[in-house]
Design a protein around this motif. Structure first.
Motif, PDB file in Angstrom:
ATOM      1  N   ILE A   1     -15.755   1.206  -1.085  1.00  0.00           N
ATOM      2  CA  ILE A   1     -14.633  -0.068  -0.746  1.00  0.00           C
ATOM      3  C   ILE A   1     -13.489   0.575  -0.172  1.00  0.00           C
ATOM      4  CG2 ILE A   1     -13.275  -1.697  -1.895  1.00  0.00           C
ATOM      5  CD1 ILE A   1     -15.552  -1.946  -4.067  1.00  0.00           C
ATOM      6  N   ASN A   2     -13.023   1.718  -0.811  1.00  0.00           N
ATOM      7  CA  ASN A   2     -11.734   2.301  -0.375  1.00  0.00           C
ATOM      8  C   ASN A   2     -11.825   3.766  -0.904  1.00  0.00           C
ATOM      9  OD1 ASN A   2      -9.225   3.149   0.362  1.00  0.00           O
ATOM     10  ND2 ASN A   2      -7.992   1.769  -0.836  1.00  0.00           N
TER      11      ASN A   2
ATOM     12  N   LYS B   1       0.823  -1.276   0.020  1.00  0.00           N
ATOM     13  CA  LYS B   1       0.000   0.112  -0.016  1.00  0.00           C
ATOM     14  C   LYS B   1       0.850   1.346   0.047  1.00  0.00           C
ATOM     15  CE  LYS B   1      -2.686  -0.954   3.545  1.00  0.00           C
ATOM     16  NZ  LYS B   1      -3.688  -0.478   4.491  1.00  0.00           N
ATOM     17  N   GLU B   2       1.997   1.258   0.704  1.00  0.00           N
ATOM     18  CA  GLU B   2       2.879   2.522   0.754  1.00  0.00           C
ATOM     19  C   GLU B   2       3.291   2.518  -0.836  1.00  0.00           C
ATOM     20  OE1 GLU B   2       3.933   4.738   3.196  1.00  0.00           O
ATOM     21  OE2 GLU B   2       2.047   3.895   3.802  1.00  0.00           O
ATOM     22  N   ILE B   3       3.739   1.637  -1.489  1.00  0.00           N
ATOM     23  CA  ILE B   3       4.133   1.787  -2.763  1.00  0.00           C
ATOM     24  C   ILE B   3       3.081   2.499  -3.746  1.00  0.00           C
ATOM     25  CG2 ILE B   3       5.218   0.650  -4.704  1.00  0.00           C
ATOM     26  CD1 ILE B   3       6.423  -1.284  -2.805  1.00  0.00           C
ATOM     27  N   LEU B   4       1.868   1.720  -3.623  1.00  0.00           N
ATOM     28  CA  LEU B   4       0.828   2.131  -4.494  1.00  0.00           C
ATOM     29  C   LEU B   4       0.192   3.447  -4.205  1.00  0.00           C
ATOM     30  CD1 LEU B   4      -0.734  -1.519  -4.739  1.00  0.00           C
ATOM     31  CD2 LEU B   4       0.649  -0.639  -6.357  1.00  0.00           C
ATOM     32  N   LYS B   5       0.234   3.673  -3.330  1.00  0.00           N
ATOM     33  CA  LYS B   5      -0.681   5.134  -2.906  1.00  0.00           C
ATOM     34  C   LYS B   5      -0.261   6.238  -3.811  1.00  0.00           C
ATOM     35  CE  LYS B   5       2.252   6.900   1.184  1.00  0.00           C
ATOM     36  NZ  LYS B   5       2.318   7.168   2.516  1.00  0.00           N
ATOM     37  N   ASP B   6       1.282   6.306  -4.304  1.00  0.00           N
ATOM     38  CA  ASP B   6       1.529   7.110  -5.124  1.00  0.00           C
ATOM     39  C   ASP B   6       1.485   6.932  -6.455  1.00  0.00           C
ATOM     40  OD1 ASP B   6       2.408   8.925  -2.909  1.00  0.00           O
ATOM     41  OD2 ASP B   6       4.005   7.642  -2.561  1.00  0.00           O
ATOM     42  N   LYS B   7       0.923   5.899  -6.924  1.00  0.00           N
ATOM     43  CA  LYS B   7       0.960   5.443  -8.201  1.00  0.00           C
ATOM     44  C   LYS B   7      -0.681   5.856  -8.905  1.00  0.00           C
ATOM     45  CE  LYS B   7       4.749   3.266  -7.973  1.00  0.00           C
ATOM     46  NZ  LYS B   7       5.779   3.627  -8.727  1.00  0.00           N
ATOM     47  N   LYS B   8      -0.303   5.975 -10.333  1.00  0.00           N
ATOM     48  CA  LYS B   8      -1.565   6.579 -11.045  1.00  0.00           C
ATOM     49  C   LYS B   8      -1.937   5.633 -12.210  1.00  0.00           C
ATOM     50  CE  LYS B   8      -1.892  11.028 -11.868  1.00  0.00           C
ATOM     51  NZ  LYS B   8      -1.318  12.146 -12.690  1.00  0.00           N
ATOM     52  N   VAL B   9      -2.966   5.130 -12.104  1.00  0.00           N
ATOM     53  CA  VAL B   9      -3.581   4.095 -13.310  1.00  0.00           C
ATOM     54  C   VAL B   9      -4.832   4.603 -13.848  1.00  0.00           C
ATOM     55  CG1 VAL B   9      -4.422   1.809 -14.004  1.00  0.00           C
ATOM     56  CG2 VAL B   9      -2.555   2.096 -12.075  1.00  0.00           C
TER      57      VAL B   9
ATOM     58  N   VAL C   1     -12.113  -2.085  -9.389  1.00  0.00           N
ATOM     59  CA  VAL C   1     -12.245  -2.217  -7.977  1.00  0.00           C
ATOM     60  C   VAL C   1     -11.243  -3.073  -7.432  1.00  0.00           C
ATOM     61  CG1 VAL C   1     -13.982  -3.943  -6.669  1.00  0.00           C
ATOM     62  CG2 VAL C   1     -14.926  -2.082  -8.338  1.00  0.00           C
ATOM     63  N   ALA C   2     -10.558  -3.947  -8.063  1.00  0.00           N
ATOM     64  CA  ALA C   2      -9.465  -4.772  -7.859  1.00  0.00           C
ATOM     65  C   ALA C   2      -8.200  -3.860  -7.125  1.00  0.00           C
ATOM     66  CB  ALA C   2      -9.160  -5.843  -8.573  1.00  0.00           C
ATOM     67  N   LEU C   3      -8.067  -2.775  -8.146  1.00  0.00           N
ATOM     68  CA  LEU C   3      -6.838  -1.821  -7.766  1.00  0.00           C
ATOM     69  C   LEU C   3      -7.135  -1.037  -6.611  1.00  0.00           C
ATOM     70  CD1 LEU C   3      -5.921  -1.124 -11.596  1.00  0.00           C
ATOM     71  CD2 LEU C   3      -4.663  -2.731  -9.876  1.00  0.00           C
ATOM     72  N   ALA C   4      -8.539  -0.593  -6.421  1.00  0.00           N
ATOM     73  CA  ALA C   4      -8.742  -0.002  -5.384  1.00  0.00           C
ATOM     74  C   ALA C   4      -8.765  -0.671  -4.228  1.00  0.00           C
ATOM     75  CB  ALA C   4     -10.081   0.750  -5.483  1.00  0.00           C
ATOM     76  N   ARG C   5      -8.988  -1.962  -4.052  1.00  0.00           N
ATOM     77  CA  ARG C   5      -8.911  -2.656  -2.816  1.00  0.00           C
ATOM     78  C   ARG C   5      -7.402  -2.693  -2.339  1.00  0.00           C
ATOM     79  NH1 ARG C   5     -13.882  -5.145  -1.696  1.00  0.00           N
ATOM     80  NH2 ARG C   5     -15.081  -5.605  -3.318  1.00  0.00           N
ATOM     81  N   VAL C   6      -6.680  -2.810  -3.336  1.00  0.00           N
ATOM     82  CA  VAL C   6      -5.056  -2.863  -2.858  1.00  0.00           C
ATOM     83  C   VAL C   6      -4.392  -1.664  -2.609  1.00  0.00           C
ATOM     84  CG1 VAL C   6      -4.900  -5.133  -4.083  1.00  0.00           C
ATOM     85  CG2 VAL C   6      -4.241  -3.305  -5.391  1.00  0.00           C
ATOM     86  N   GLY C   7      -5.231  -0.522  -2.913  1.00  0.00           N
ATOM     87  CA  GLY C   7      -4.642   0.798  -2.628  1.00  0.00           C
ATOM     88  C   GLY C   7      -3.858   1.660  -3.603  1.00  0.00           C
ATOM     89  N   VAL C   8      -4.102   1.314  -4.790  1.00  0.00           N
ATOM     90  CA  VAL C   8      -3.661   2.308  -5.872  1.00  0.00           C
ATOM     91  C   VAL C   8      -4.060   3.718  -5.412  1.00  0.00           C
ATOM     92  CG1 VAL C   8      -3.731   2.695  -8.568  1.00  0.00           C
ATOM     93  CG2 VAL C   8      -3.238   0.548  -7.692  1.00  0.00           C
ATOM     94  N   GLY C   9      -3.214   4.692  -5.556  1.00  0.00           N
ATOM     95  CA  GLY C   9      -3.594   5.897  -5.147  1.00  0.00           C
ATOM     96  C   GLY C   9      -4.536   6.798  -5.809  1.00  0.00           C
TER      97      GLY C   9
END
Length: 204
Positions: free
Chosen positions: A80-81, A10-18, A32-40
């Motif tokens: 969800i997040n 989550k620390e890595i993904l919070k600064d990522k943009k998809v 939804v899957a990417l939101a659940r794991v915390g993509v920022g």
């Protein structure tokens, strides 16, 4: 193979943009899957409205029928997040829009229904954003035959699906196989986004 705990992920993904082009069966489930794991940040784009026939495979609810997919998906992700920033664009994409909306993304997901739009997406990214990974879904109609759904990489193009099953009246898109490909796309996005961290750890 190095492993990361969920906090580190989550620390890595919070600064990522998809970026996700299309909010149907592939796009809604992948988002939804990417939101659940915390993509920022997710940038989603679609112009369609939710129909009852969509509910057999898309991440929407009966009370949302008739509403715009892109805005309902944003609402559903917030449930969800709420930490995920979702930029929703109600737009029918062309080559210029694809570039303008997704030029700053770390990874782009193609989630169109129509083959011609898939082709436009692939050609636009190859020409104007050649260094940006593009994850596409290709071949997911019908049911069963799970082992046919595979992953293949060609330079910065990542292909998920069986690459052969076309949607038709006799071979409709259904939740299980569509979901498999959508989650394979999400898994591929994670692999791309976490790769640098894993390579860094391996070099130490």
């Amino acid at each position: 193979m190095n492993l990361l705990n969920f906090h580190s992920i989550k620390e890595i993904l919070k600064d990522k943009k998809v970026g996700i082009a299309g909010c149907g069966g592939l796009g809604s489930n992948c988002a939804v899957a990417l939101a659940r794991v915390g993509v920022g940040q997710l940038i989603i784009a679609d112009f369609d409205v939710i129909e009852e026939s969509n509910l057999n495979r898309q991440y929407y609810f009966y009370h949302q029928l008739g509403k715009k997919k892109v805005f309902c998906l944003k609402e559903n992700i917030a449930l969800i997040n709420p930490d995920v920033q979702v930029l929703a664009h109600d737009i029918e994409l062309d080559a210029r829009d694809i570039y303008n909306l997704f030029k700053d993304c770390d990874v782009i997901v193609e989630a169109f229904d129509k083959a011609e739009m898939k082709q436009i997406m692939i050609e636009t990214i190859a020409e104007y954003l050649p260094k940006t990974p593009l994850v596409i879904g290709l071949g997911m109609a019908g049911w069963g035959d799970s082992n046919s759904i595979q992953f293949r990489q060609a330079d910065n193009l990542y292909i998920c699906g069986d690459e052969k099953s076309e949607v038709s009246e006799e071979n409709p898109p259904l939740a299980p196989r569509v979901g498999m490909v959508a989650h394979m796309q999400a898994n591929t996005v994670l692999e791309i986004l976490l790769k640098d961290k894993l390579n860094e750890d391996n070099s130490q």
